[in-house]
Scaffold this motif. Structure first.
Motif, PDB file in Angstrom:
ATOM      1  N   PHE B  74       3.554 -35.107  46.382  1.00 53.19           N
ATOM      2  CA  PHE B  74       4.530 -36.101  46.249  1.00 53.19           C
ATOM      3  C   PHE B  74       5.000 -36.498  47.533  1.00 53.19           C
ATOM      4  N   PRO B  75       4.333 -37.563  48.055  1.00 54.05           N
ATOM      5  CA  PRO B  75       4.802 -38.271  49.742  1.00 54.05           C
ATOM      6  C   PRO B  75       5.859 -38.931  49.314  1.00 54.05           C
ATOM      7  N   LEU B  76       6.641 -38.850  50.549  1.00 57.31           N
ATOM      8  CA  LEU B  76       7.803 -39.731  50.803  1.00 57.31           C
ATOM      9  C   LEU B  76       7.562 -40.676  51.977  1.00 57.31           C
ATOM     10  N   THR B  77       7.695 -42.037  51.798  1.00 53.75           N
ATOM     11  CA  THR B  77       7.705 -43.012  52.797  1.00 53.75           C
ATOM     12  C   THR B  77       9.141 -43.391  53.014  1.00 53.75           C
ATOM     13  N   VAL B  78       9.302 -43.409  54.455  1.00 52.64           N
ATOM     14  CA  VAL B  78      10.578 -43.923  54.893  1.00 52.64           C
ATOM     15  C   VAL B  78      10.211 -45.029  55.484  1.00 52.64           C
ATOM     16  N   THR B  79      10.874 -46.456  54.920  1.00 50.83           N
ATOM     17  CA  THR B  79      10.392 -47.660  55.299  1.00 50.83           C
ATOM     18  C   THR B  79      11.473 -48.076  56.337  1.00 50.83           C
ATOM     19  N   SER B  80      11.254 -49.254  56.759  1.00 50.25           N
ATOM     20  CA  SER B  80      11.986 -49.796  58.124  1.00 50.25           C
ATOM     21  C   SER B  80      13.450 -50.318  57.457  1.00 50.25           C
ATOM     22  N   ALA B  81      13.393 -50.323  56.164  1.00 54.98           N
ATOM     23  CA  ALA B  81      14.675 -50.874  55.639  1.00 54.98           C
ATOM     24  C   ALA B  81      15.745 -49.644  55.676  1.00 54.98           C
ATOM     25  N   GLN B  82      15.375 -48.492  55.782  1.00 53.93           N
ATOM     26  CA  GLN B  82      16.052 -47.275  55.843  1.00 53.93           C
ATOM     27  C   GLN B  82      16.864 -47.414  57.206  1.00 53.93           C
ATOM     28  N   LYS B  83      18.246 -47.557  57.300  1.00 53.49           N
ATOM     29  CA  LYS B  83      19.058 -47.911  58.339  1.00 53.49           C
ATOM     30  C   LYS B  83      19.080 -46.967  59.443  1.00 53.49           C
ATOM     31  N   ASN B  84      19.290 -45.387  58.793  1.00 49.01           N
ATOM     32  CA  ASN B  84      19.575 -44.572  59.637  1.00 49.01           C
ATOM     33  C   ASN B  84      18.675 -43.340  59.245  1.00 49.01           C
ATOM     34  N   PRO B  85      17.481 -43.420  59.611  1.00 41.09           N
ATOM     35  CA  PRO B  85      16.330 -42.497  58.965  1.00 41.09           C
ATOM     36  C   PRO B  85      16.257 -41.068  59.883  1.00 41.09           C
ATOM     37  N   THR B  86      16.923 -40.994  60.954  1.00 42.47           N
ATOM     38  CA  THR B  86      16.646 -39.523  61.674  1.00 42.47           C
ATOM     39  C   THR B  86      17.545 -38.691  60.866  1.00 42.47           C
ATOM     40  N   ALA B  87      16.671 -37.652  60.440  1.00 38.36           N
ATOM     41  CA  ALA B  87      17.348 -36.447  59.693  1.00 38.36           C
ATOM     42  C   ALA B  87      16.279 -35.532  59.308  1.00 38.36           C
ATOM     43  N   PHE B  88      16.749 -34.403  58.760  1.00 31.70           N
ATOM     44  CA  PHE B  88      15.918 -33.281  58.319  1.00 31.70           C
ATOM     45  C   PHE B  88      15.430 -33.474  57.020  1.00 31.70           C
ATOM     46  N   TYR B  89      14.104 -33.616  56.570  1.00 35.43           N
ATOM     47  CA  TYR B  89      13.753 -33.922  55.366  1.00 35.43           C
ATOM     48  C   TYR B  89      13.367 -32.718  54.689  1.00 35.43           C
ATOM     49  N   LEU B  90      13.621 -32.339  53.239  1.00 41.40           N
ATOM     50  CA  LEU B  90      13.161 -30.997  52.566  1.00 41.40           C
ATOM     51  C   LEU B  90      12.580 -31.440  51.343  1.00 41.40           C
ATOM     52  N   CYS B  91      11.600 -30.970  50.967  1.00 41.24           N
ATOM     53  CA  CYS B  91      10.728 -31.129  49.869  1.00 41.24           C
ATOM     54  C   CYS B  91      10.952 -29.728  49.060  1.00 41.24           C
ATOM     55  N   ALA B  92      11.004 -30.152  47.644  1.00 42.93           N
ATOM     56  CA  ALA B  92      11.146 -28.806  46.770  1.00 42.93           C
ATOM     57  C   ALA B  92      10.139 -29.055  45.590  1.00 42.93           C
ATOM     58  N   SER B  93      10.108 -28.010  44.747  1.00 42.39           N
ATOM     59  CA  SER B  93       9.200 -28.125  43.601  1.00 42.39           C
ATOM     60  C   SER B  93       9.931 -27.302  42.433  1.00 42.39           C
ATOM     61  N   ARG B  94       9.742 -27.330  41.417  1.00 46.40           N
ATOM     62  CA  ARG B  94      10.305 -26.320  40.204  1.00 46.40           C
ATOM     63  C   ARG B  94       9.293 -26.460  39.014  1.00 46.40           C
ATOM     64  N   LEU B  95       9.403 -25.357  38.380  1.00 45.71           N
ATOM     65  CA  LEU B  95       8.273 -24.896  37.340  1.00 45.71           C
ATOM     66  C   LEU B  95       8.508 -26.267  36.237  1.00 45.71           C
ATOM     67  N   GLY B  96       9.901 -26.878  36.168  1.00 45.71           N
ATOM     68  CA  GLY B  96      10.150 -27.914  35.106  1.00 45.71           C
ATOM     69  C   GLY B  96      10.503 -27.266  33.670  1.00 45.71           C
ATOM     70  N   GLY B  97      10.730 -28.251  32.829  1.00 44.77           N
ATOM     71  CA  GLY B  97      11.070 -27.749  31.287  1.00 44.77           C
ATOM     72  C   GLY B  97      12.522 -27.785  31.330  1.00 44.77           C
ATOM     73  N   PRO B  98      12.995 -27.392  29.982  1.00 44.52           N
ATOM     74  CA  PRO B  98      14.246 -27.505  29.922  1.00 44.52           C
ATOM     75  C   PRO B  98      15.058 -26.256  30.445  1.00 44.52           C
ATOM     76  N   SER B  99      14.444 -25.089  30.573  1.00 38.61           N
ATOM     77  CA  SER B  99      15.166 -23.889  31.048  1.00 38.61           C
ATOM     78  C   SER B  99      15.475 -23.993  32.718  1.00 38.61           C
ATOM     79  N   TYR B 100      16.579 -23.309  32.759  1.00 37.22           N
ATOM     80  CA  TYR B 100      16.913 -23.257  34.027  1.00 37.22           C
ATOM     81  C   TYR B 100      16.277 -22.413  35.025  1.00 37.22           C
ATOM     82  N   ASN B 101      15.532 -23.008  36.093  1.00 39.82           N
ATOM     83  CA  ASN B 101      14.797 -22.049  37.137  1.00 39.82           C
ATOM     84  C   ASN B 101      14.678 -22.640  38.541  1.00 39.82           C
ATOM     85  N   GLU B 102      14.815 -21.982  39.519  1.00 41.74           N
ATOM     86  CA  GLU B 102      14.996 -22.244  40.869  1.00 41.74           C
ATOM     87  C   GLU B 102      14.135 -23.151  41.294  1.00 41.74           C
TER      88      GLU B 102
END
Lengths: 112, 114
Positions: B74-102
């Motif tokens: 799941f790649p993320l592209t930060v484009t030149s249109a982002q006015k203030n891109p300096t930050a810490f970026y975090l990616c996450a994943s989850r099992l999915g489906g209707p049940s609550y899971n972390e």
């Protein structure tokens, strides 16, 4: 979307002391998650609460969700330096599991 | 070992350049997420995807783009249109489906625009 307010924003406690962090919402919390983050690192999952009045514990950390499901607390007993970090609460946005909204975090320092 | 990897850990970019942050998971999770974290603030959702070839905008999608061609990536592209891109970026994943899971989080990428 849901907004979560955490208090306090930061906390300094002496090793061995107990502490409590709160997470409050104006809306119903369908699924409430607690995470811990060391500075500059990813989040580590602690606990998830779903039912009103639910309480879960892991080692010296206890999380509770109130009966109305609008407030959660995280309690640490006999704090240790290893407990230091940023604690964040996150909540499901709706009644169906899809995406989380996070609070602004509570920064915990534990002094010797 | 199952988990989420993000690369690079530190990234420097000149103003006006696009940059792509990598996120890979081998947990067989359906859902993936991108967050941005600024000092003193919590996580804000940029984009999320609940299934391959589908994704939705989060709260701060402007200036970012994503793709979900494979379940594990799941790649993320930060484009030149982002006015203030300096930050810490975090990616996450989850099992999915209707049940609550972390959500499981990667170690993060710190992006600095020079």
């Amino acid at each position: 979307s849901q907004e979560l307010e955490q208090s306090p924003q930061s906390l300094i406690v002496q090793e061995g002391k107990n502490l409590t962090i709160n997470c409050t919402s104006s809306k119903t919390l369908y699924g409430l998650y607690w995470y811990k983050q060391k500075y500059g690192e990813g989040l580590i999952f602690l606990m998830m609460l779903q039912k009103g009045g639910e309480e879960k514990s892991h080692e010296k950390i206890t999380a509770k969700l109130d009966e109305k499901k609008q407030q959660s607390s995280l309690h640490i007993t006999a704090s240790q330096p290893s407990h230091a970090g940023i604690y964040l609460c996150g909540a499901e946005d709706t009644g169906t599991a899809s995406k989380l909204t996070f609070g602004t975090g509570t920064r915990l320092q534990v002094t010797l | 070992d199952g988990g989420i990897t993000q690369s690079p850990k530190y990234l420097f970019r000149k103003e006006g350049q696009n940059v792509t942050l990598s996120c890979e998971q081998n947990l067989n999770h359906d859902a993936m997420y991108w967050y941005r974290q600024d000092p003193g603030q919590g996580l804000r959702l940029i984009y999320y995807s609940q299934i391959v070839n589908d994704f939705q905008k989060g709260d701060i999608a402007e200036g970012y783009s994503v793709s979900r061609e494979k379940k594990e990536s799941f790649p993320l592209t930060v484009t030149s249109a982002q006015k203030n891109p300096t930050a810490f970026y975090l990616c996450a994943s989850r099992l999915g489906g209707p049940s609550y899971n972390e959500q499981f989080f990667g170690p993060g990428t710190r992006l600095t625009v020079l």
